[in-house]
Write a protein that holds these residues in place. Sequence first.
Motif, PDB file in Angstrom:
ATOM      1  N   HIS A 515      -6.943  -2.241  -7.646  1.00  0.00           N
ATOM      2  CA  HIS A 515      -6.540  -2.488  -8.833  1.00  0.00           C
ATOM      3  C   HIS A 515      -8.109  -2.664  -9.416  1.00  0.00           C
ATOM      4  O   HIS A 515      -8.109  -2.397 -10.933  1.00  0.00           O
ATOM      5  CB  HIS A 515      -6.074  -3.810  -9.163  1.00  0.00           C
ATOM      6  CG  HIS A 515      -4.225  -4.216  -9.136  1.00  0.00           C
ATOM      7  ND1 HIS A 515      -3.574  -3.820  -8.298  1.00  0.00           N
ATOM      8  CD2 HIS A 515      -3.877  -4.246 -10.202  1.00  0.00           C
ATOM      9  CE1 HIS A 515      -2.401  -3.737  -8.132  1.00  0.00           C
ATOM     10  NE2 HIS A 515      -2.187  -3.791  -9.570  1.00  0.00           N
ATOM     11  N   PHE A 516      -8.981  -3.233  -8.475  1.00  0.00           N
ATOM     12  CA  PHE A 516     -10.175  -3.728  -9.115  1.00  0.00           C
ATOM     13  C   PHE A 516     -10.787  -2.271  -9.615  1.00  0.00           C
ATOM     14  O   PHE A 516     -11.484  -1.867 -10.373  1.00  0.00           O
ATOM     15  CB  PHE A 516     -10.830  -4.887  -7.907  1.00  0.00           C
ATOM     16  CG  PHE A 516     -12.508  -5.004  -7.908  1.00  0.00           C
ATOM     17  CD1 PHE A 516     -12.296  -5.616  -9.385  1.00  0.00           C
ATOM     18  CD2 PHE A 516     -13.324  -4.713  -7.134  1.00  0.00           C
ATOM     19  CE1 PHE A 516     -14.243  -6.269  -9.714  1.00  0.00           C
ATOM     20  CE2 PHE A 516     -14.413  -4.898  -7.285  1.00  0.00           C
ATOM     21  CZ  PHE A 516     -14.115  -5.886  -8.827  1.00  0.00           C
ATOM     22  N   MET A 517     -10.974  -1.094  -8.393  1.00  0.00           N
ATOM     23  CA  MET A 517     -11.665  -0.362  -7.907  1.00  0.00           C
ATOM     24  C   MET A 517     -10.990   0.898  -9.063  1.00  0.00           C
ATOM     25  O   MET A 517     -11.135   2.409  -9.750  1.00  0.00           O
ATOM     26  CB  MET A 517     -11.553  -0.009  -7.193  1.00  0.00           C
ATOM     27  CG  MET A 517     -12.581  -0.956  -6.385  1.00  0.00           C
ATOM     28  SD  MET A 517     -15.023  -0.427  -7.229  1.00  0.00           S
ATOM     29  CE  MET A 517     -15.690  -1.309  -6.519  1.00  0.00           C
ATOM     30  N   CYS A 518      -9.877   0.700  -9.211  1.00  0.00           N
ATOM     31  CA  CYS A 518      -9.043   1.229 -10.831  1.00  0.00           C
ATOM     32  C   CYS A 518      -8.970   2.593 -10.533  1.00  0.00           C
ATOM     33  O   CYS A 518      -8.796   4.124 -10.935  1.00  0.00           O
ATOM     34  CB  CYS A 518     -10.267   2.287 -12.007  1.00  0.00           C
ATOM     35  SG  CYS A 518     -10.913   0.109 -12.511  1.00  0.00           S
ATOM     36  N   PHE A 519      -7.432   2.797  -9.275  1.00  0.00           N
ATOM     37  CA  PHE A 519      -6.599   3.178  -8.906  1.00  0.00           C
ATOM     38  C   PHE A 519      -5.561   3.589  -9.504  1.00  0.00           C
ATOM     39  O   PHE A 519      -5.387   1.944  -9.831  1.00  0.00           O
ATOM     40  CB  PHE A 519      -6.790   3.415  -7.568  1.00  0.00           C
ATOM     41  CG  PHE A 519      -7.698   3.827  -6.601  1.00  0.00           C
ATOM     42  CD1 PHE A 519      -8.062   5.322  -5.853  1.00  0.00           C
ATOM     43  CD2 PHE A 519      -8.642   2.582  -6.145  1.00  0.00           C
ATOM     44  CE1 PHE A 519      -9.084   5.380  -5.730  1.00  0.00           C
ATOM     45  CE2 PHE A 519      -9.748   3.037  -5.121  1.00  0.00           C
ATOM     46  CZ  PHE A 519     -10.123   3.975  -5.048  1.00  0.00           C
ATOM     47  N   GLY A 520      -4.979   4.523  -9.746  1.00  0.00           N
ATOM     48  CA  GLY A 520      -3.498   4.495 -10.387  1.00  0.00           C
ATOM     49  C   GLY A 520      -2.384   5.194  -9.741  1.00  0.00           C
ATOM     50  O   GLY A 520      -1.565   5.939  -9.847  1.00  0.00           O
ATOM     51  N   VAL A 521      -2.725   4.042  -8.714  1.00  0.00           N
ATOM     52  CA  VAL A 521      -1.263   3.871  -8.597  1.00  0.00           C
ATOM     53  C   VAL A 521      -0.819   2.360  -7.965  1.00  0.00           C
ATOM     54  O   VAL A 521      -1.867   1.738  -8.362  1.00  0.00           O
ATOM     55  CB  VAL A 521      -1.319   3.952  -6.948  1.00  0.00           C
ATOM     56  CG1 VAL A 521      -1.830   5.734  -6.747  1.00  0.00           C
ATOM     57  CG2 VAL A 521      -2.683   3.923  -5.842  1.00  0.00           C
ATOM     58  N   SER A 522       0.403   2.235  -7.872  1.00  0.00           N
ATOM     59  CA  SER A 522       0.709   0.948  -7.676  1.00  0.00           C
ATOM     60  C   SER A 522       0.215   0.154  -5.915  1.00  0.00           C
ATOM     61  O   SER A 522       0.118   1.064  -4.984  1.00  0.00           O
ATOM     62  CB  SER A 522       2.699   0.992  -7.648  1.00  0.00           C
ATOM     63  OG  SER A 522       3.324   0.022  -6.372  1.00  0.00           O
ATOM     64  N   ALA A 523      -0.314  -1.433  -6.038  1.00  0.00           N
ATOM     65  CA  ALA A 523      -0.667  -1.774  -5.183  1.00  0.00           C
ATOM     66  C   ALA A 523       0.102  -2.806  -5.011  1.00  0.00           C
ATOM     67  O   ALA A 523      -0.534  -3.370  -3.591  1.00  0.00           O
ATOM     68  CB  ALA A 523      -1.918  -1.423  -5.764  1.00  0.00           C
ATOM     69  N   LEU A 524       1.322  -3.215  -5.149  1.00  0.00           N
ATOM     70  CA  LEU A 524       1.285  -4.540  -4.926  1.00  0.00           C
ATOM     71  C   LEU A 524       2.429  -4.718  -3.640  1.00  0.00           C
ATOM     72  O   LEU A 524       3.745  -4.063  -4.188  1.00  0.00           O
ATOM     73  CB  LEU A 524       1.717  -5.589  -5.686  1.00  0.00           C
ATOM     74  CG  LEU A 524       0.749  -5.890  -6.644  1.00  0.00           C
ATOM     75  CD1 LEU A 524       1.415  -6.758  -8.190  1.00  0.00           C
ATOM     76  CD2 LEU A 524       0.071  -6.763  -5.750  1.00  0.00           C
ATOM     77  N   ALA A 525       2.667  -5.198  -3.070  1.00  0.00           N
ATOM     78  CA  ALA A 525       3.689  -5.210  -1.646  1.00  0.00           C
ATOM     79  C   ALA A 525       5.261  -6.121  -2.247  1.00  0.00           C
ATOM     80  O   ALA A 525       5.130  -7.220  -3.319  1.00  0.00           O
ATOM     81  CB  ALA A 525       3.630  -6.073  -0.516  1.00  0.00           C
ATOM     82  N   PRO A 526       6.069  -5.857  -2.194  1.00  0.00           N
ATOM     83  CA  PRO A 526       7.940  -6.190  -2.853  1.00  0.00           C
ATOM     84  C   PRO A 526       7.515  -7.612  -2.387  1.00  0.00           C
ATOM     85  O   PRO A 526       7.225  -8.226  -1.149  1.00  0.00           O
ATOM     86  CB  PRO A 526       9.242  -5.558  -2.042  1.00  0.00           C
ATOM     87  CG  PRO A 526       8.249  -4.568  -1.685  1.00  0.00           C
ATOM     88  CD  PRO A 526       6.786  -4.386  -1.775  1.00  0.00           C
ATOM     89  N   PRO A 527       7.791  -8.341  -3.649  1.00  0.00           N
ATOM     90  CA  PRO A 527       8.248 -10.007  -3.241  1.00  0.00           C
ATOM     91  C   PRO A 527       8.692 -10.061  -2.134  1.00  0.00           C
ATOM     92  O   PRO A 527      10.061  -9.208  -2.286  1.00  0.00           O
ATOM     93  CB  PRO A 527       8.046 -10.583  -4.372  1.00  0.00           C
ATOM     94  CG  PRO A 527       8.736  -9.557  -5.640  1.00  0.00           C
ATOM     95  CD  PRO A 527       7.887  -7.915  -5.136  1.00  0.00           C
TER      96      PRO A 527
END
Length: 866
Positions: A515-527
């Motif tokens: 997110h911080f370096m502005c990559f356009g991919v989903s980055a969060l693991a499932p809660p």
Amino acid sequence: MEGTKQKVVLSIRVAKSRGIWGKSGKIGKGQMAKPRVLAISTQLEDKSQQTKAFLNVLKYSNGGVLEPAKLYKLKHLSKVEVLTNDPSGCTFMLGFDNLRSQSVAPPQWTMRNIDDRNRLLLCILNMCKDVLGHLPKVVGIDVVEMALWAKENTPVVSKKRNIQDGPVPAAEVIAESDMKVTVEKELVSQAEEEDMEALLGVYVMGIGEAEAFSERLKRELHALEAANVHAILESEPLVDEVLQGLEAATVAVDDMDEWLGIFNIKLRHMREDIESIETRNNQLEMQSVNNKTLIEELDKLLERLRIPSEYAACLTGGSFDEARMLQNIEACEWLTGALRGLESPNLDPSFANIRAVREKRTELDKLKTTFVRRASEFLRNYFASLVDFMISDKSYFSQRGQLKRPDHADLRFKCRTYARLLQHLKSLDNNCLGPLRKAYCSSLNLLLRREAREFANELRASTKASRNPTVWLEGSGGSNQNVNNADTSTVSDAYAKMLTIFIPLLVDESSFFSHFMCFGVSALAPPGSPANGDNNDDDLGIMDIDDNDASTNTKNTSELEALNESLRDLLDGIQEDFYAVVDWAYKIDPLRCISMHGITEKYISGQKADAAGYVRLLLDKLEERITAQFTRFVDEACHQIERNERNVRQMGVLSYIPRFATLATRMEQYIQGQSRDLVDQAYIKFIGVMFATLDKIAQTDPKYADIILLENYAAFQNSLYDLANVVPTLAKFYHQASESYEQACTRHISMIIYYQFERLFQFARRIEDLMYTITPEEIPFQLGLSKMDLRKVVKSSLSGVDKHIGAMYKKLQKNLTSEELLPSLWDKCKKEFLDKYDSFAQLVAKIYPSETIPSVTEMRDILASM
């Protein structure tokens, strides 16, 4: 009518003229008579089955051929007028209510004679009455006169063509049946006709004879003409005066006509001047409107091209301190909007090549380049300074006697201050993010590796566990059995703690970096996944940095490749500290690789997000390392098994058989519901080597081979009976050992039986072989198989049979080291002997029916008493 479905009712030649007769008797250019042909036609519509009437105007072409000129629908005929200014009465006009221009006088038609005129008009009126149901307005002609003419001219004679008058269409000859006119019935009612006849009758009776009346009228006419001539002669002076007045009036009219011509010329010139003035005025007005619009557009363009001084100062020399970041963001937003406003969709293409626009675009590009360079240099230094500050503080890392969990909340909070700035840098110059990402990864990699190294060192130092030797299956006995039972669960617990602390940290760092370096991919693991651990405080809500999160959910292959490349730079090298923990745990207890393998699989199944791709690779490498270490342990243990083969003489149960049962029991304890693949593969390799080694040891001394095999296979079954009931892989080898045990027992017992009763059963075998080729009756006559030979064999083998059986028991007991196997083996031996003797007795009864030998029942009783 050619080319149409119209049927011609009447066609007649006429002359077309326009205007009125002048006083001079001359006809103007537009009033020249033109030959035409009028044709009345009808057409039946297919759909509505209604008849429509038409008036066709045909003209002569240059070649004298008729061709259509105009077509009128009779339903629009509103007026029929015979013009009074034509003394002959042959000129009339047809008025239609649907003509486009009502200001232009309709054409006038002139017939050759009155009969032609009446014939055409009667046809038109009858057509309007029959087909359309209404009559047009008739002006300038007496309806009664038309009715009388129609009555007198009912028989119509076909006209002959007049060659001098030009070509006449074929339809001009009208059938007699088509020209029967009933005008008197339609134009004048029966009552009106009777009244007119009565009136005319009375008038004729009052006058008398027509000739006398005619003579009387002539006399009166001559008298009146004479009186008129006399009166005219008497009024000559008046006539002269009138003529003089007319001449003066004529002169005045001519003067006025000349003056009117002059005025007409002047008015024409004035009209031309007015038109020229109006044209110039329109051009000036259009130019004025265009200039006004142009000024408005230029004002908008100038406003767009204006660079606010405060933004220019901020972009070229402003500070990047936290307090000044709001102004920097505003300046970035303005610069982004200004650059986007000069691009083709937002800027009219006609403005693109204006020099001012080009110069302003160049100036904005310089501002962008300057700002991107300054911001990139600041962020690179900022990342390095943050990490250097944290590394210099030793209390931040794990120390002796104190395990410290890494905490990056403050680091991420400080970085998040510049998250919006990074997004604007990406929109301004996407290429600048590459060096920034490398700088961030390089700095943070030092911190992560230092944290992992300190944590792993302290974790190993603070974990207390007794070391188990790797010598599990070697032949030497001793106290190692007790050492293997030591509790080493703290080793796998330490490995699990290492993963629990660092895997969620690495996943969160990957997500934050994405997110911080502005990559356009989903980055969060499932809660709630194991990868997130018990606490997910590291997720600082970076999703709200960019209002347009639709692009974040778009998976771009190139972006994902770039992200994985950066994550490799970010986390590369940290795996060495995990490897160190795995190697340390292996040295203490190799079997703990089973527990660590299951823990690693659990974490691998929890890593699904794209940003955790490198973490998944790290876990895969850890799993490979653990598998390699466990495979190394299995190979060493198999080598220890194979060393038993080198012993010169081995009897009884081999040492690795019971030790393998102990090893398998402990391995099952370490599985605890995890994947069995690793352990099952070890079982397959262990038992394969064990059985192969057992066969090699047995082959070294064929005399005792079956004894060694049956004792060891029996020991294998006894030691793994409980585990084989719950472990499918061990159950398969249990059944294999059972089959091998039965085969070894059968061979050994047969050898003992044949050793004591070789002559008896050898005699029986010879008989069985001959039964395939000759009849049973012939066998007693063969050499060595006579009745005398049978008596000798029975006497030598069965006299004192109890001693032979006792010797067989002693032979079975002599070389057997496992006393617990003797009862079952002796039972098998007695049963096998009894079966063989039963077969021998049946052969004797069949081949030698007169000979007697001990019965099977006697032999069974002797065996039972032994």
